[in-house]
Design a protein around this motif. Structure first.
Motif, PDB file in Angstrom:
ATOM      1  N   ALA A 161       0.988  -1.047   0.013  1.00 10.98           N
ATOM      2  CA  ALA A 161      -0.017  -0.126   0.121  1.00 10.98           C
ATOM      3  C   ALA A 161       0.756   1.414   0.135  1.00 10.98           C
ATOM      4  O   ALA A 161       0.379   2.326  -0.296  1.00 10.98           O
ATOM      5  CB  ALA A 161      -0.899   0.141   1.091  1.00 10.98           C
ATOM      6  N   ALA A 162       2.117   1.316   0.347  1.00  7.71           N
ATOM      7  CA  ALA A 162       2.857   2.376   0.575  1.00  7.71           C
ATOM      8  C   ALA A 162       3.855   2.689  -0.818  1.00  7.71           C
ATOM      9  O   ALA A 162       3.942   3.739  -1.278  1.00  7.71           O
ATOM     10  CB  ALA A 162       3.899   2.356   1.629  1.00  7.71           C
ATOM     11  N   CYS A 163       4.386   1.623  -1.067  1.00  8.36           N
ATOM     12  CA  CYS A 163       5.357   1.727  -2.201  1.00  8.36           C
ATOM     13  C   CYS A 163       4.839   1.049  -3.620  1.00  8.36           C
ATOM     14  O   CYS A 163       5.660   1.330  -4.675  1.00  8.36           O
ATOM     15  CB  CYS A 163       6.792   1.434  -1.949  1.00  8.36           C
ATOM     16  N   GLY A 164       4.008   0.229  -3.486  1.00  9.01           N
ATOM     17  CA  GLY A 164       3.512  -0.351  -4.826  1.00  9.01           C
ATOM     18  C   GLY A 164       4.124  -1.795  -5.290  1.00  9.01           C
ATOM     19  O   GLY A 164       3.898  -2.139  -6.269  1.00  9.01           O
ATOM     20  N   ARG A 165       5.102  -1.997  -4.544  1.00 15.12           N
ATOM     21  CA  ARG A 165       5.776  -3.187  -4.826  1.00 15.12           C
ATOM     22  C   ARG A 165       5.155  -4.480  -4.967  1.00 15.12           C
ATOM     23  O   ARG A 165       4.192  -4.810  -4.049  1.00 15.12           O
ATOM     24  CB  ARG A 165       6.827  -3.505  -3.823  1.00 15.12           C
ATOM     25  N   PRO A 166       4.759  -5.195  -5.946  1.00 10.56           N
ATOM     26  CA  PRO A 166       3.698  -6.279  -6.018  1.00 10.56           C
ATOM     27  C   PRO A 166       4.198  -7.505  -5.047  1.00 10.56           C
ATOM     28  O   PRO A 166       5.196  -7.622  -4.959  1.00 10.56           O
ATOM     29  CB  PRO A 166       3.685  -6.720  -7.489  1.00 10.56           C
ATOM     30  N   TRP A 167       3.137  -8.354  -5.098  1.00 12.68           N
ATOM     31  CA  TRP A 167       3.383  -9.496  -4.122  1.00 12.68           C
ATOM     32  C   TRP A 167       3.529 -10.685  -4.848  1.00 12.68           C
ATOM     33  O   TRP A 167       2.936 -10.852  -6.148  1.00 12.68           O
ATOM     34  CB  TRP A 167       1.933  -9.796  -3.117  1.00 12.68           C
ATOM     35  N   SER A 168       4.431 -11.505  -4.126  1.00 10.14           N
ATOM     36  CA  SER A 168       4.468 -12.772  -4.903  1.00 10.14           C
ATOM     37  C   SER A 168       3.128 -13.786  -4.814  1.00 10.14           C
ATOM     38  O   SER A 168       2.445 -13.293  -3.726  1.00 10.14           O
ATOM     39  CB  SER A 168       5.802 -13.501  -4.182  1.00 10.14           C
ATOM     40  N   ARG A 169       3.034 -14.796  -5.222  1.00  9.70           N
ATOM     41  CA  ARG A 169       1.946 -15.601  -4.926  1.00  9.70           C
ATOM     42  C   ARG A 169       1.910 -16.520  -3.822  1.00  9.70           C
ATOM     43  O   ARG A 169       1.164 -17.411  -3.644  1.00  9.70           O
ATOM     44  CB  ARG A 169       1.643 -16.550  -6.396  1.00  9.70           C
TER      45      ARG A 169
END
Length: 86
Positions: A38-46
């Motif tokens: 929510a802060a930096c936009g780094r996508p999550w792994s699955r």
């Protein structure tokens, strides 16, 4: 003092509760991003690893952004359930 490890039943209840809360927030128009920090936009792994949810931080935060923030660890499966139902 060490807290006892949560049982399998506790984990299922926590997953159900987080899923319910995500859906309720979405209905109220208060949904936080679940596919990225929510802060930096780094996508999550699955992966199903637990994720750090910080209401003051605006949602789920990555390891870099969660430092010195209030929040709780949520089961990764619960976060995935919340994003799948969006």
């Amino acid at each position: 003092v060490d807290a006892p490890a949560p049982s399998g039943e506790d984990s299922r209840i926590a997953s159900w509760l987080i899923s319910f809360e995500c859906r309720a927030f979405r209905i109220l128009g208060l949904n936080a991003p679940l596919s990225a920090c929510a802060a930096c936009g780094r996508p999550w792994s699955r992966s199903d690893r637990p994720r750090f949810f910080s209401p003051p931080g605006g949602g789920i935060l990555c390891g870099s952004c969660r430092k010195d923030r209030e929040g709780i660890l949520v089961p990764g499966g619960a976060a995935a359930t919340g994003s799948a139902s969006s």
